[in-house]
Design an enzyme around this catalytic site. Structure first.
Site, PDB file in Angstrom:
ATOM      1  CG  ASP A 173      -4.228   1.321  -5.917  1.00 24.74           C
ATOM      2  OD1 ASP A 173      -3.092   0.849  -6.085  1.00 24.74           O
ATOM      3  OD2 ASP A 173      -5.251   0.842  -6.433  1.00 24.74           O
ATOM      4  CG  ASP A 207       0.555  -1.398  -6.689  1.00 23.86           C
ATOM      5  OD1 ASP A 207       0.196  -2.307  -5.917  1.00 23.86           O
ATOM      6  OD2 ASP A 207       0.053  -1.231  -7.814  1.00 23.86           O
ATOM      7  CD  GLU A 208      -3.949  -2.370  -3.316  1.00 25.95           C
ATOM      8  OE1 GLU A 208      -4.932  -1.641  -3.030  1.00 25.95           O
ATOM      9  OE2 GLU A 208      -4.041  -3.416  -3.979  1.00 25.95           O
TER      10      GLU A 208
END
Length: 414
Positions: free
Chosen positions: A6, A100-101
């Site tokens: 993350d 983003d993860e």
């Protein structure tokens, strides 16, 4: 072993990376203009209570020294691609939750690259060296445990949970750490004296099932470290789904229709991105008492058309609302019967080929815009009510191809 990677305050960190004068300062992405809302906040800004989806006016009140910058979504998408390229160096089993993860299954990569811990640290270092950003990594034998672990030492965190210590790791954590437990769930569990994960394990499982239905069973499984779900890239998924848990139970037909429209767009986009077609559309519907229902419709032929998926989901919603008029806690749309084999078009006198061509063109243009600027840049008019609310009020993340609980749009609870 499964990694959950993350990125830390992704949008704001990119701005601080690109503009050294912003480093160490409270940076807010978005929130500009009279009715602007916060897209992201640096950790320096979060100390003042600023968070995403907050009105910009409120952010100014909380921190007069905050630096507001306009978001650059196309740039964030490019950086996100760089990060994903690093993931794929170590394993093909990458399940993105958002820009983003992602989850990574590195079980089969250990002979080439070393232990899961070695791989996790190598990924963190590669992101730092090549992208100039920090990421938090959680490692565990279970998906939901890896996700919890990645969040515990943010920013720049690294937490590994050995298979033998999963239960000891989970027991002292608050129930809010479990997928599917938001504010409403915390209150309902608190009424029973259940505040920590170990408290769930001490309860009679049958009693929890009777009281909360499938949600109670879901909590029992997770509290006891049971989560057989694997990392499933879209190309291998048996279904693709998105769902939303509301911060407040919903009764508005307009809002529910808008949410279903938004979720249909999300699932159809991911379906086309994986170059597949679907045969069934399913609506998931959870009432305020946690009783959960589903209705499904098999299509005449496989499709990847947003218009057809949306129309089918709306029909299912109308049918469900007639049978279950009570307030709604969660709603979801999933596509099943996925295949790479596309249907042979069977023309008839009653086919509206012009309409179908128009729909394909709309999908093509919207996909290009999403790929270039992010998935929040364009929506159909029928999704407008929810897309605006979504900017103003936080909600649980979407559920991914292999659902990660409450909500993969996974992604996060705010």
């Amino acid at each position: 072993m499964i990694l959950h990677v993350d990125m830390d305050a992704f949008y704001a960190s990119i701005e601080q990376r690109d503009r050294p004068e912003l480093r160490g300062r409270p940076v807010v992405v978005g929130g500009t203009g009279g009715r602007g809302v916060v897209q992201a906040a640096s950790y320096e800004a979060r100390r003042f209570g600023i968070h995403s989806a907050m009105p910009g006016r409120r952010a100014v009140q909380l921190c007069r020294d905050a630096v507001f910058v306009k978001g650059r979504m196309s740039h964030y998408v490019d950086v996100g691609r760089q990060v994903r390229e690093i993931f794929h160096r170590f394993t093909p089993l990458v399940q993105p939750l958002s820009l983003d993860e992602a989850f990574l299954d590195v079980t089969g990569s250990r002979r080439l690259y070393g232990s899961a811990e070695t791989i996790g640290r190598a990924i963190k270092q590669a992101i730092a060296d090549e992208v100039g950003l920090t990421a938090s990594v959680g490692i565990a034998p279970l998906k939901f445990v890896a996700k919890i672990a990645s969040d515990l030492q943010k920013p720049d965190g690294f937490v590994m949970v050995d298979p033998a210590t999963v239960q000891a790791f989970l027991d002292p954590l608050p129930v809010s750490r479990l997928w599917g437990v938001g504010k409403v769930g915390q209150r309902k569990l608190g009424e029973l004296g259940i505040r920590h994960i170990i408290d769930i394990r001490k309860q009679d499982a049958d009693q929890l099932r009777r009281r909360f239905g499938s949600w109670g069973e879901h909590l029992c499984r997770l509290a006891n470290g049971i989560d057989p779900r694997g990392v499933v890239p879209d190309r291998q998924a048996k279904q693709i789904s998105h769902e939303r848990t509301f911060s407040e139970d919903q009764t508005s037909g307009e809002v529910l229709s808008s949410v279903v429209s938004y979720l249909s767009e999300q699932t159809a986009w991911r379906l086309r991105r994986s170059d597949r077609v679907a045969k069934t559309v399913t609506l998931k519907y959870r009432r305020e008492d946690f009783e959960t229902f589903t209705r499904a419709r098999t299509l005449p032929q496989t499709t990847d058309s947003t218009g057809l998926i949306l129309e089918t989901a709306m029909t299912l919603l109308d049918e469900m609302r007639q049978r279950q008029p009570r307030p709604v806690r969660l709603i979801g749309v999933s596509l099943g019967g996925l295949t790479d084999v596309r249907p042979v078009r069977q023309m008839s006198l009653f086919d509206d080929e012009t309409h179908q061509a128009d729909q394909r063109a709309i999908d093509r243009v919207s996909d290009n815009l999403r790929d270039a600027m992010g998935d929040g840049v364009i929506h159909r008019a029928s999704s407008h009510v929810w897309s605006q609310r979504k900017k103003q009020k936080p909600s649980d993340p979407p559920s991914d191809a292999d659902p990660t609980g409450d909500s993969q749009d996974g992604h996060r609870r705010t």
